[in-house]
Each structure stands twice: as C-alpha cells, then as structure tokens.
Design a protein around this motif. Sequence first.
Motif, PDB file in Angstrom:
ATOM      1  N   UNK A   1       0.840  -1.210  -0.056  1.00 64.71           N
ATOM      2  CA  UNK A   1      -0.089   0.014  -0.088  1.00 64.71           C
ATOM      3  C   UNK A   1       0.870   1.373  -0.241  1.00 64.71           C
ATOM      4  N   UNK A   2       1.791   1.320   0.813  1.00 63.95           N
ATOM      5  CA  UNK A   2       2.789   2.243   0.640  1.00 63.95           C
ATOM      6  C   UNK A   2       3.533   2.609  -0.565  1.00 63.95           C
ATOM      7  N   UNK A   3       4.000   1.182  -1.037  1.00 64.82           N
ATOM      8  CA  UNK A   3       4.703   1.353  -2.559  1.00 64.82           C
ATOM      9  C   UNK A   3       3.711   2.199  -3.686  1.00 64.82           C
ATOM     10  N   UNK A   4       2.447   1.941  -3.266  1.00 63.46           N
ATOM     11  CA  UNK A   4       1.440   2.419  -4.334  1.00 63.46           C
ATOM     12  C   UNK A   4       0.922   3.647  -3.912  1.00 63.46           C
ATOM     13  N   UNK A   5       1.528   4.325  -3.047  1.00 64.93           N
ATOM     14  CA  UNK A   5       1.331   5.879  -2.652  1.00 64.93           C
ATOM     15  C   UNK A   5      -0.272   6.072  -2.051  1.00 64.93           C
ATOM     16  N   UNK A   6      -0.721   4.985  -1.293  1.00 68.77           N
ATOM     17  CA  UNK A   6      -2.037   5.257  -0.540  1.00 68.77           C
ATOM     18  C   UNK A   6      -1.891   5.133   0.927  1.00 68.77           C
ATOM     19  N   UNK A   7      -0.504   5.456   1.422  1.00 67.74           N
ATOM     20  CA  UNK A   7      -0.252   5.270   2.668  1.00 67.74           C
ATOM     21  C   UNK A   7       0.906   6.289   3.037  1.00 67.74           C
ATOM     22  N   UNK A   8       1.159   6.629   4.332  1.00 66.04           N
ATOM     23  CA  UNK A   8       2.276   7.318   4.565  1.00 66.04           C
ATOM     24  C   UNK A   8       2.679   6.919   5.979  1.00 66.04           C
ATOM     25  N   UNK A   9       3.935   7.111   6.355  1.00 70.20           N
ATOM     26  CA  UNK A   9       4.355   6.976   7.648  1.00 70.20           C
ATOM     27  C   UNK A   9       4.533   8.208   8.574  1.00 70.20           C
ATOM     28  N   UNK A  10       4.447   8.045   9.837  1.00 74.41           N
ATOM     29  CA  UNK A  10       4.099   9.338  10.576  1.00 74.41           C
ATOM     30  C   UNK A  10       4.608   8.750  11.963  1.00 74.41           C
ATOM     31  N   UNK A  11       5.766   9.083  12.536  1.00 69.15           N
ATOM     32  CA  UNK A  11       6.126   8.882  13.888  1.00 69.15           C
ATOM     33  C   UNK A  11       6.124   7.365  14.128  1.00 69.15           C
ATOM     34  N   UNK A  12       6.626   6.623  13.251  1.00 66.54           N
ATOM     35  CA  UNK A  12       6.816   5.184  13.255  1.00 66.54           C
ATOM     36  C   UNK A  12       5.540   4.402  13.128  1.00 66.54           C
ATOM     37  N   UNK A  13       4.190   5.078  12.894  1.00 65.39           N
ATOM     38  CA  UNK A  13       2.886   4.447  12.581  1.00 65.39           C
ATOM     39  C   UNK A  13       3.003   4.698  10.795  1.00 65.39           C
ATOM     40  N   UNK A  14       2.022   3.917  10.523  1.00 62.14           N
ATOM     41  CA  UNK A  14       1.547   4.025   8.963  1.00 62.14           C
ATOM     42  C   UNK A  14       0.111   4.207   9.002  1.00 62.14           C
ATOM     43  N   UNK A  15      -0.281   5.113   8.191  1.00 63.74           N
ATOM     44  CA  UNK A  15      -1.683   5.284   8.105  1.00 63.74           C
ATOM     45  C   UNK A  15      -2.045   5.382   6.498  1.00 63.74           C
ATOM     46  N   UNK A  55      -4.406  12.359  20.659  1.00 57.75           N
ATOM     47  CA  UNK A  55      -3.294  11.209  20.371  1.00 57.75           C
ATOM     48  C   UNK A  55      -3.512  11.101  18.681  1.00 57.75           C
ATOM     49  N   UNK A  56      -4.162  11.756  18.103  1.00 63.88           N
ATOM     50  CA  UNK A  56      -4.212  11.401  16.573  1.00 63.88           C
ATOM     51  C   UNK A  56      -3.630  12.568  15.848  1.00 63.88           C
ATOM     52  N   UNK A  57      -2.888  13.375  16.336  1.00 63.28           N
ATOM     53  CA  UNK A  57      -2.362  14.520  15.601  1.00 63.28           C
ATOM     54  C   UNK A  57      -1.087  13.832  14.583  1.00 63.28           C
ATOM     55  N   UNK A  58      -0.720  12.697  14.706  1.00 61.29           N
ATOM     56  CA  UNK A  58       0.172  12.196  13.644  1.00 61.29           C
ATOM     57  C   UNK A  58      -0.437  11.837  12.376  1.00 61.29           C
ATOM     58  N   UNK A  59      -1.755  11.813  12.493  1.00 62.64           N
ATOM     59  CA  UNK A  59      -2.520  11.504  11.269  1.00 62.64           C
ATOM     60  C   UNK A  59      -2.486  12.793  10.241  1.00 62.64           C
ATOM     61  N   UNK A  60      -2.703  12.664   9.047  1.00 63.91           N
ATOM     62  CA  UNK A  60      -3.008  13.695   8.193  1.00 63.91           C
ATOM     63  C   UNK A  60      -4.458  14.065   8.357  1.00 63.91           C
ATOM     64  N   UNK A  61      -5.235  13.210   8.572  1.00 66.50           N
ATOM     65  CA  UNK A  61      -6.646  13.455   8.501  1.00 66.50           C
ATOM     66  C   UNK A  61      -7.414  12.500   9.567  1.00 66.50           C
ATOM     67  N   UNK A 113       0.906   0.411  13.933  1.00 71.04           N
ATOM     68  CA  UNK A 113       0.846   1.310  14.906  1.00 71.04           C
ATOM     69  C   UNK A 113       2.287   1.210  15.547  1.00 71.04           C
ATOM     70  N   UNK A 114       3.059   2.129  15.877  1.00 72.98           N
ATOM     71  CA  UNK A 114       4.211   2.139  16.867  1.00 72.98           C
ATOM     72  C   UNK A 114       3.761   2.019  18.174  1.00 72.98           C
TER      73      UNK A 114
END
Length: 489
Positions: free
Chosen positions: A140-154, A186-192, A200-201
């Motif tokens: 999913x990351x490789x296809x551009x539909x996810x992002x890493x943030x503070x050790x978690x992936x959303x 606690x969800x400020x690491x999300x873009x949305x 989850x880290x």
Amino acid sequence: MDPLIIYNTLTRRKEPFKPLHAPHVGMYVCGPTVYGDAHLGHARPAITFDLLFRYLKHLGYKVRYVRNITDVGHLEHDADEGEDKIAKKARLEQLEPMEVVQYYTLRYHHAMEALNVLPPSIEPHASGHIIEQIELVKQILANGYAYESQGSVYFDVEKYNKEHRYGILSGRNIEDMLKTTRALDGTEEKRNPIDFALWKCAQPEHIMRWPSPWSNGFPGWHCECTAMGRKYLGNHFDIHGGGMDLIFPHHECEIAQAVASQGDEMVHYWMHNNMITINGQKMGKSLGNFITLDQFFTGDHASLTQAYAPMTIRFFILQAHYRSTVDFSNEALQAAEKGLARLMEAYSHLQKIQPAATSSVAVKELRAKCYEAMNDDLNSPIVISHLFDAARAINAAKDGKATLSAADLQELKETFHLFLFEILGMKDEAAAGGNSYEAFGKAVDLLLAIRQQAKANKDWATSDKIRNELTALGFKIKDTKEGAEWTLG
C-alpha cells in the motif's frame, strides 16, 4: 432446482451465486476477538455462516471456509486508539496475552461445538500472520496510498477516494465524514482524522509488539482479514461475511486496502447478518448488556428465567432470516424451545408410523418448497414453517386421522432429516447422549410397562403412583390404544 440467490451487501441486491472457480468456493468470515466468553451476539454470525457452509457443501461445492481469530490489534476505543483489548485483559489478570487468547479460544470452540457449528477449514490467528500484514502495508505504501508518521503507518483515505471510492460498501460519503469526524486526542500524527492505521508504533507500556521497517509495533485491526484472506483464498475469492456492525469501518477499510495493494477488489459477494438486540439495543460487550452462551446454557443470569439448551439457541436464531433483527426475550426463547420440541417429536413419530396403501395428505412438495426457501437467500424461517406443516401431517397420521404411503413416509423421513439436521444443523440433544440415552429411554419404557400391567391387574395405586412420579419429573404421559407414550417436557 432454482439457483442459489444471495443478497450482496456491496451491490445492495439479490444476485445468483456464481463461484469464481466452481466447484471450489472461497469463504472468509470475521471471527471473534478472544478476550472474553462468547455471547449471543457471537452465536449469530457463527450459525448464519454455518448454515451457508452446510448448504454450499450440500449443493456439491468444495468450500474452503476461513474464519479468523483476532488476537492482536483490536483496540479498546476504536481501530486506532486505546489499549489492545487482549493486552488489557492480560494486564488486569497478570497473564501473558497468549494465555488469555488460548483460554478464550478454547471456550469459544466449546460453545460452537455445543451449538453444532462446524469447524472452519482454516482458523488463522492474526498474531500468526504478522509477516503477511507487514507485506500488505509495504504494498500500500509503494502504491502511494499510505504514509509513515512517527513510526506508524496510516492509510490516506482522501487520496484513495480521489481515484477510487471510499464508502462503496457502507454508502457513506467522504465529504460528510470529513465534516462530522472530529480530531481525537493522540491522533495529531494523522494527516486526516478519517485516516486509519495500517501499522501502529507501540508505546513503551504496550506488551504485544513485533519488529517492522517502521517501528516495533503491531498491525492495524483492519489489516488482518485482508492479509489472511489473500493468503488462504487468493487475490480474488467468493464470499466475505460477518456481522452488520463490521460493514463500517472494518469491511470498508478491507476493500480500500485490497484495491490499494493489488489494484482491484478482492471479494465478489459481501454478506452480513443483522444484530441481536435486547430491549431494542444491540447486544454486545462494549454496551455491557450481553449474556454469555454459558449463561444461557446454565440459566445463571438475572435476565434469564431458566436455562436454555444449545439447540434452543440455534433454533431461536434460525427462526429469523439472517438479515433481520432478532430481539432477545425469555418468551421468544421459550417459544423456540417448544417449537423445536414439536419438530423433534414429529420426527420421532415418523419412525413409528405404519405405512398405508395410499396417502390422504400431500407431502411430495415438501422437499421442493424447502429448497426454494433455501435458494432464496437462505430463508431458514420459511424452511422451518414448511417443516411445521409437515409435522401437522405426521401427527395426523400418528393419531389415525390421516394416512401415509410407504413412499411418502420415506420421502418425509429423508426430507426431514436433510433439512432439519443436515442443513439447519439441529440435533436431538436427548438422543445425543448415545447409549446412556438409550438406556434411559428403556428404563422409562419399563416403568410404563409395569404401570400397564398394574392397570390390567386393577392395581390403581401403583398405576397412579408411576404416572404421578414421572409427571413430577417433567415427563408427559399419553395413554393410547397401543399403550402409553412419553415425552420429556
């Protein structure tokens, strides 16, 4: 025979069932999160998809039925926040998390066995498929539909929705969700706020963790079914099922993950059973209004007026169509208990009726009517109503008010056995005792034979004593021309 028609939640209509690789059928059903005893809400999806499993096999399909065990990643507050439910239970009871998992998985299996739910072909644990879930996140990351943030992936819901549609299963609109979803602590690491966790880290206190390219952590709850469904059923399979409460967000997220990782949808038919309610409110652990299956079996709950046998619970659930709501009440369960007893008694009488030259009641359409109901989206209540119609004909023949030919008797025996026992999955709980029940029955017959002899000798005191004592123990005694008949009420 007409084809099987099932309701597809994805298209919101009934559709002919056409397996992708007939005669093979791949079916995945979301199983329990094992941090407590199974309750009535767990029984409904288990029995619903057991009915489907049984019927597909009866129709000649080779079914690979996968039902998972969730033992990691299901957090207390929602999919992304709070403590892991199993880890919390382990912390409170000072156990290893896998001790909790093992204990409640075994209890779940015992409850399912009591309900005569067939075991699935494969029962994978989420904790045993961390590698597959990490690979899914990588894709999913490789296809551009996810992002890493503070050790978690959303999962990036907004970006995905620009190219596909998030909400295709539930009918929800992303713009409405964006307006109504508030940011949580606690969800400020999300873009949305509507983005959901793929990985989850783990915080220092989180005891269930695995190494990954992003952090020591654990997979998001939604990942497990996508990863395990793909592993055991392939990139495209026939049926994915579960309770209606899983449509959003769990199954909605599963569709998005599949499309984001492989480019298209994984599942052909989505099927969902409705809820069991108590006083009009969903029954469940989170609401604190649930009754465990063990409590039903023992009667040990303030809301219960008696204990209910496992087959009474199964019959109660199958008396309603799987897509309709079922409201719990003692009165409804007692009615189910009596209804099932009538069918079991009719089947027992069927074995003793002597054939006549001709039949005075019509029974030849019973099998066709039952198939017609099952092929109409597993309409089990209509099947049961047809069996009740047949029971009336059987009782009329037993009482000498109707006749049945040898051919019709055989047809009734075969059809009753097929639909009541093999497809609906009922079993005679008294007869299930095997040799002990047979000895028990012979003992009662012996008592009634002694009573009959006492009556012949005009020993009314002995005759009345046997009848009264048996009645007090719960037996129903009926005197006929051929002798006494008994049932256990």
